[in-house]
Design a protein around this motif. Sequence first.
Motif: not given
Length: 586
Positions: A326, A352, A324, A354
């Motif tokens: 994440s 997201d 994933k 980062k």
Amino acid sequence: MDGREDAPAIGIDLGTTYSCVAVWKHDRVKIIPNDRGNRTTPSCVAFVDSERFIGDDAKSQGAMNPANTIYDTKRLIGRRFSDSKVQDAMKLWPFKVIQGPADTPKIVVSYKGKQKEFLAEEISSMILVKMKETAESYLGKPVKNAVITVPAYFNDSQRQATKDAGAIAGLNVIRIINEPTAAAIAYGLDNKSDINGKINVLVFDLGGGTFDVSILTITKGDTFQVKAVGGDTHLGGEDFDNRMVEHCDITGNKRALVRLRCACEKAKRILSCNTQTSIDLDCLHEGIDFCMKFSRAKFEELNMGSFNKCIETVEACLRDAKMKKSCVHEVILVGGSSRIPKIQSMLQQLFDMKVLSKSTNPDEAVAYGAAIMADKLSSNSNKSFKDLLLLDVNPLSLGVEIKGELFSVVIPRNTPIPTKKSKTYVTCNDNQSAACTKVYQGERAKSTDNHFLGKFTISGIPPAPKEAIEITECFEIDANGILTVTSQILSTGKTEKLTVVNENGRLSKEEIEKMIEDADKYKQEDQEYKKKADAFNALEDCIYNMKKMEHVIADATKWIEDNQNATVDEIERMKEHLESMCMPKF
């Protein structure tokens, strides 16, 4: 240091547009500047009537000599002339490429009044010689061993051709490693103190001609396990330049196109910092000046298709790694084109928002990692990296053609290497006496839609009904990612290996030896030309200095006439001045 000791092994990033060389010395990596003081060198070779240029000198005269200034050979190496990507690239190159034996592309130049033909391996070897000489000048001794990097998505032919180029350059290539893996090693070393357990990193490597994505797990800063790779060996900054050139709509004049392409490359770099620039070229075509304003928005619009393809490749790589987004702790940017703001923005949105890792120099990270691996593998290493462990994967599935032109995979893509896998097949016909093994690399169901690596035949199959005799195909990939295929008739034990011949796009031992001889000949010619040029320059300096002395003597004679009442000290000072002006010149 003992002068008899061999020079340390070096790491070379052989890039499409720029190359870089590094070495581990004095407990750190040293990026070695070239003779111009630049830390990267253009991957460019030029031929003129009297000599050959490599690197900065070659690039700087490109607009005046477009047909004989060669670049982009990384986009030719290990490929066939009929390859659609080669055909597309040829439309944009000002130099000539023809079809050689066995569908190999050959580059045609005019050199010393004669037409010469070169394989991509030969041109690449000239660039490698330049990097080798750069390292030798810094180290003060001959360099023998090197680690050379390649795109993760290079197939077997491209890897072997790169290794051949190293051999022609007089290098012992101790390892071929993937560029994003090398960059991850550089990151791991730089951040070793911060890596206590395991971290997952994604290396986004967008260079001048190739694009790679690799996902790795780094453990304690010294174990690097590649989980998945993806990419495109024909996508990079030069494609962005070409779209700008096409937008400018100038055709028909090679010199004008080279000047325009250089201006577009410069504008692209400026647009990474500014939102607008202009391309201004005097007398570009038929005496007409060219001027065009270029905005960052227009640049992004022209290249959005390629940018989207980059992001799609990242998403596919995450799926292949079964990870994933994440779970990715760091996104590492490598390659000059990774500086493009839109690409960074799209990556941040995917992850997201980062923060992207920019701790390693994107132009030097690959050579940095290659130098570390070179020290690790070198026979005279100081064992600084004895605990370094690299677990890589093969980028594309490998297999054989079976009945119906189907592709049967023996080693799936993203299998950890080195590896050895086998699969057993049966004869297709009654009393079949021989079997032809055709080896392919790719992901398509139809064998011929994949990249053909080679073929060989095993004979002496005992007479028997079809499907009664079993033949095992054993695929073995070494640490360089290079493949050996062995067929064995199980009932007799007879074996046959994949033989690398011209029709497979590889160079024979004899061809490599001849190219090594040619490389030495060109090097000697370059040295002789330099000696001759230096001698002429010294003679001209001598003549110039002698002309200057005529004025000095005339001035001194006039001084004598005008200074009959001079003191002894003044006369002696004048004599000393005259000697200081004249004596060193001889």
